[in-house]
Structure formats: structure tokens, C-alpha cells
Design an enzyme around this catalytic site. Structure first.
Site, PDB file in Angstrom:
ATOM      1  N   HIS A   5       6.268  12.899  -1.641  1.00 64.89           N
ATOM      2  CA  HIS A   5       5.824  11.532  -1.337  1.00 64.89           C
ATOM      3  C   HIS A   5       7.022  10.603  -1.474  1.00 64.89           C
ATOM      4  CE1 HIS A   5       2.436   8.319  -2.040  1.00 64.89           C
ATOM      5  NE2 HIS A   5       3.475   7.800  -1.386  1.00 64.89           N
ATOM      6  N   GLU A  10       0.581   8.048   4.692  1.00 63.04           N
ATOM      7  CA  GLU A  10      -0.099   7.260   3.669  1.00 63.04           C
ATOM      8  C   GLU A  10      -0.625   6.014   4.355  1.00 63.04           C
ATOM      9  OE1 GLU A  10       0.496   5.691  -0.903  1.00 63.04           O
ATOM     10  OE2 GLU A  10       2.218   5.680   0.430  1.00 63.04           O
ATOM     11  N   ALA A  23       0.662  -2.019  -1.184  1.00 60.03           N
ATOM     12  CA  ALA A  23       1.675  -2.576  -0.283  1.00 60.03           C
ATOM     13  C   ALA A  23       1.460  -2.113   1.152  1.00 60.03           C
ATOM     14  CB  ALA A  23       3.063  -2.198  -0.766  1.00 60.03           C
ATOM     15  N   HIS A  79      -5.422   5.279  -2.743  1.00 57.46           N
ATOM     16  CA  HIS A  79      -5.712   3.919  -2.260  1.00 57.46           C
ATOM     17  C   HIS A  79      -7.213   3.822  -1.991  1.00 57.46           C
ATOM     18  CE1 HIS A  79      -1.639   2.240  -1.925  1.00 57.46           C
ATOM     19  NE2 HIS A  79      -1.264   3.484  -1.659  1.00 57.46           N
ATOM     20  N   ASN A  87      -2.677   4.768  -9.976  1.00 56.99           N
ATOM     21  CA  ASN A  87      -2.284   3.617  -9.173  1.00 56.99           C
ATOM     22  C   ASN A  87      -3.124   3.532  -7.903  1.00 56.99           C
ATOM     23  OD1 ASN A  87       0.744   4.529 -10.425  1.00 56.99           O
ATOM     24  ND2 ASN A  87       0.113   2.404 -10.636  1.00 56.99           N
ATOM     25  N   GLY A 146       8.468   4.521 -15.504  1.00 53.96           N
ATOM     26  CA  GLY A 146       8.315   3.545 -16.573  1.00 53.96           C
ATOM     27  C   GLY A 146       7.680   2.246 -16.133  1.00 53.96           C
ATOM     28  N   ASP A 153       7.637   8.146  -4.547  1.00 53.82           N
ATOM     29  CA  ASP A 153       7.047   7.045  -3.779  1.00 53.82           C
ATOM     30  C   ASP A 153       8.142   6.033  -3.453  1.00 53.82           C
ATOM     31  OD1 ASP A 153       5.114   5.598  -2.417  1.00 53.82           O
ATOM     32  OD2 ASP A 153       4.283   4.661  -4.204  1.00 53.82           O
ATOM     33  N   GLY A 202       5.773   0.607  -3.813  1.00 52.09           N
ATOM     34  CA  GLY A 202       6.546   1.834  -3.952  1.00 52.09           C
ATOM     35  C   GLY A 202       7.479   1.722  -5.147  1.00 52.09           C
TER      36      GLY A 202
END
Length: 405
Positions: A81, A147, A158, A213, A237, A267, A292, A328
Site C-alpha cells: 500500500h 484505494e 484524503a 474507509h 484509520n 507514530g 501508505d 497518507g
């Protein structure tokens, strides 16, 4: 009984021809003295023989050796990804720009890369699929990940809401066909009209159906898994948070052995406790580290486009100019590896699974990449004792010459 180290060291003239690369007369490269991470564990003071483009079963006794004492030797990284890097976008870039982005990630240890697109018009995405499929056929990338646009407007992140569409099977099929056999994964929201049928379509065509998503309930996510979904796109996420009465997709994706969970270990996207939860519940055999990454990876702060949306990168964190959503990452897998080892304190064997073996298996490429075994592509990464990248080899050639001083 022969040991794993013996298997790496011995000369085996009976090895299959695939283990000898494309030319038996190619010079050997012997990498000796490192802590070598194998599928069965860590070999201290081990050595790996490179014969042409492949990992060999042995080398002549007088073959020159590169002393890697004090270093780690691990398989090349596999990123399933990734939207770009080096200032280049896989969604919008020219062939030359895409290759620059691929090269950037190779220099950070990613020797196998799936190029990800973002939401766009159908005609645009089919055109991009044609271009990217040519690069996949040439071996520059390992396929295409779509994606969007089949994602929830509630969890769009995004992605341009105006370009989102329901995952009707006929629309999904257009992208698969345009990729000419190089479509590897499609991220979709299974709760949308056509979602479950499209999961079945993807599974029937050998394309990974990824849940992401999404605003799906726990029950709808279970239905998608039963229909053939096998990946959680960047778990935690762009999906509802884990709840004690409404557990949502996270619980369903973590608990099912059929699901591989993507994690962005930069992080920013995940708290350390969330990462630990994923490893504890899913186990190392079901976690794939991804980047990502967008254009700014390996390039620097500034203003970029992600599809049609403007992104500002500041202090290495990418956010939409309008709205502020995370857009991303600027991550590279060598940084994800180091963070996992030094901050998250994960066992090195588990990290190697997450950056190499698990994603390679998911792609059906584990017979060629993902571990340091005779007969596989000579894709490998040299790290120092502090897990800083010092060298990268792809198919027997150094992308980054080892820096051992």
C-alpha cells in the site's frame, strides 16, 4: 542432522536450476558474519550466498566474502500500500516520475512494491491502470492497488467526496479489466450498495478485497469476510473506533484468522497501544506493515497534490490543506522497521514477518520474495546494530552499496 546454517553454507551442486539465477557463470556474492533472520529464527554469524539474481545454496570455498559482522541481514521489504515517493505520485505521475518514486522506496529497502491509486473518475483510473500495468509487466512494480472510489463518504479521509461511487460490481470490474491481470487489491466499504457482491467478484477473480474507509458495523464486516475479504486497509484509520456495545469493523477484522491487518507504524497514525493490541490479537503472522506513502516520502516538507486534493506536509506529517485530515504518510519501511524495534520493542523476527513475509504471502509471491532462502530472488537489506539501513540489494544487484564504516 544438518543445521539451518549448514544449509546456507554448503555447496550443493544438486540445487534446482532456479536457485542458480539466470547465469551459472555469474560471480558469487557471499555475505558473511551478519545476524541473518531466517523463517526459522536468527542465525548469528550466518552467511547468505548470492548467485546471479537468486539466493544460492552454496558457493566455491574461494569466493570473496563481504564481512557484515555487527549487522543484521533481513529480506527485502514488501509494501502492498504505497501512493508514491521522491516527489512523485503513482496516481498522477508520468512513467519517469513513477519510476523515481519506486527507486526512492527501493533505496529505503522496499524491493517489492504495489502501486496504490486514490479516488478519481472511472476513465482516469482505467487509463492509469493501463499505464501501471505496463510497469508491473516489466517487473518494476508488483501490481496495482485501487484505494477508492468505492469508499464511504463518512470515512473518506484524503479522498475527494465528489468522486466517490458505490461499489457496483460492473464498475469494479472495469478497473480489474483495465489492469490486465495486474490488479492486486481493491479497498472498498462493504456496507455501500453492491459492496458484498463486489467482494465476491474480487475474490472470484483472485484480487484481494480489502475492507477500508468504511462505516460498516461489526455484522456487515463479518458478512464481507465471509464473502471473501482478506485485508483490513490501515486498521484503526478511516473506520469507526472500537466500541464496547458497537464493536464495529475493528473487532471483526482483528478476530478473524482470514484477515491480514495493515498497520502504518509512523507514530502518527497509531498510538503504540493500538499497535500492541493488533499484534496481541492478530499475531505477527497476520500483520503487514505498510507505508501508505504519498509523494513527500523521501522528499521533504512542502505542498503536494494527492489526487485532486492539496496536501501540506509539515515536520513529516501530511494533512489536507482543507479540513486537516491525515493524507497518507511520508513513511518508508526502513523507518517503520526501526521504530518497531527501538520504540515498540517488537521481536526482530516479528518485524521481518510484518515488512516481508506476511505481505509477500498475501500477494502470492512468497515463492520468490519475503525470506532469505535458496532459490528466491536475492532481495535483502543490511541494517546496523541500531537498525539504520546500510545496504539494499534487489535481484542480486546493490541498489544501495553497503556502508559499513
Amino acid at each position: 542432522m544438518a543445521t539451518e546454517r549448514d544449509a546456507l553454507n554448503r555447496v550443493d551442486d544438486g540445487a534446482p536450476s532456479g536457485a542458480r539465477g539466470t547465469a551459472r557463470s555469474a560471480p558469487y556474492k557471499v555475505l558473511a558474519g551478519a545476524r541473518v533472520v531466517l523463517p526459522t529464527g536468527i542465525v548469528d554469524g550466518g552467511r547468505v550466498v548470492v548467485d546471479g539474481t537468486r539466493i544460492g545454496a552454496g558457493a566455491p570455498e574461494d569466493a570473496p566474502a563481504l564481512d557484515l559482522t555487527g549487522h543484521w541481514l533481513v529480506p527485502g521489504f514488501v509494501d502492498i500500500h504505497n501512493h508514491g515517493g521522491g516527489g512523485a505520485s503513482f496516481t498522477n505521475g508520468t512513467v519517469e516520475e513513477i519510476l523515481r518514486g519506486v527507486r526512492t522506496h527501493r533505496e529505503h529497502g522496499t524491493t517489492t512494491l504495489v502501486a496504490s491509486t486514490v479516488t478519481g473518475e472511472t476513465d482516469f483510473l482505467t487509463q492509469r491502470a493501463g499505464l501501471l500495468s505496463e510497469l508491473a509487466e516489466q517487473g518494476e512494480i508488483a501490481g496495482i492497488h485501487f484505494e477508492g472510489p468505492f469508499i464511504s463518504p463518512c470515512r473518506k479521509g484524503a479522498h475527494s467526496e465528489a468522486l466517490l461511487r458505490d461499489p457496483e460490481p460492473a464498475e469494479v470490474r472495469k478497473l480489474i479489466d483495465a489492469a490486465r491481470g495486474q490488479a492486486r487489491m481493491v479497498t472498498l466499504a462493504p456496507e455501500l450498495p453492491g459492496g458484498i457482491d463486489s467482494v465476491r467478484l474480487l475474490a472470484d477473480h483472485g484480487v484481494i478485497a480489502a475492507v477500508g474507509h468504511t462505516d460498516a458495523t461489526y455484522e456487515k464486516t463479518v458478512e464481507a469476510i465471509d464473502a471473501g475479504a482478506t485485508v483490513a486497509t490501515h486498521l484503526f484509520n478511516a473506520m469507526p473506533a472500537l466500541g464496547h456495545r458497537a464493536p464495529g469493523p475493528i473487532a471483526a477484522l482483528l478476530e478473524d484468522e482470514r484477515i491480514t491487518v495493515e498497520l502504518i507504524n509512523d507514530g502518527t497514525h497509531l498510538h503504540r497501544a493500538a499497535l500492541e493490541l493488533a499484534f496481541h490479537r492478530a499475531g505477527a503472522s497476520r500483520v503487514a506493515f505498510i507505508t501508505d506513502a504519498m509523494d513527500a516520502a523521501g522528499f521533504g516538507d512542502g505542498t503536494y497534490l494527492l489526487g485532486p486534493l492539496e496536501v501540506e506536509v509539515r515536520d513529516g506529517v501530511a494533512r489536507l490543506v482543507e479540513g486537516g485530515s491525515i493524507a497518507g504518510s511520508t513513511l518508508t519501511l526502513d523507518r517503520a522497521f526501526k521504530r518497531a524495534a527501538t520504540v515498540d520493542r517488537l521481536p526482530v523476527e516479528d518485524i521481518v514477518q510484518a515488512v516481508s513475509a506476511v505481505p509477500a504471502k498475501l500477494l502470492g509471491a512468497y515463492d520468490r520474495v519475503g525470506s532469505l532462502e535458496p532459490g528466491k530472488d536475492a532481495d535483502l537489506v543490511v541494517l546496523d546494530a541500531d537498525f539504520e539501513l546500510k545496504g539494499v540489494m534487489r535481484k542480486g544487484s546493490w541498489v544501495v552499496e553497503p556502508r559499513l564504516g
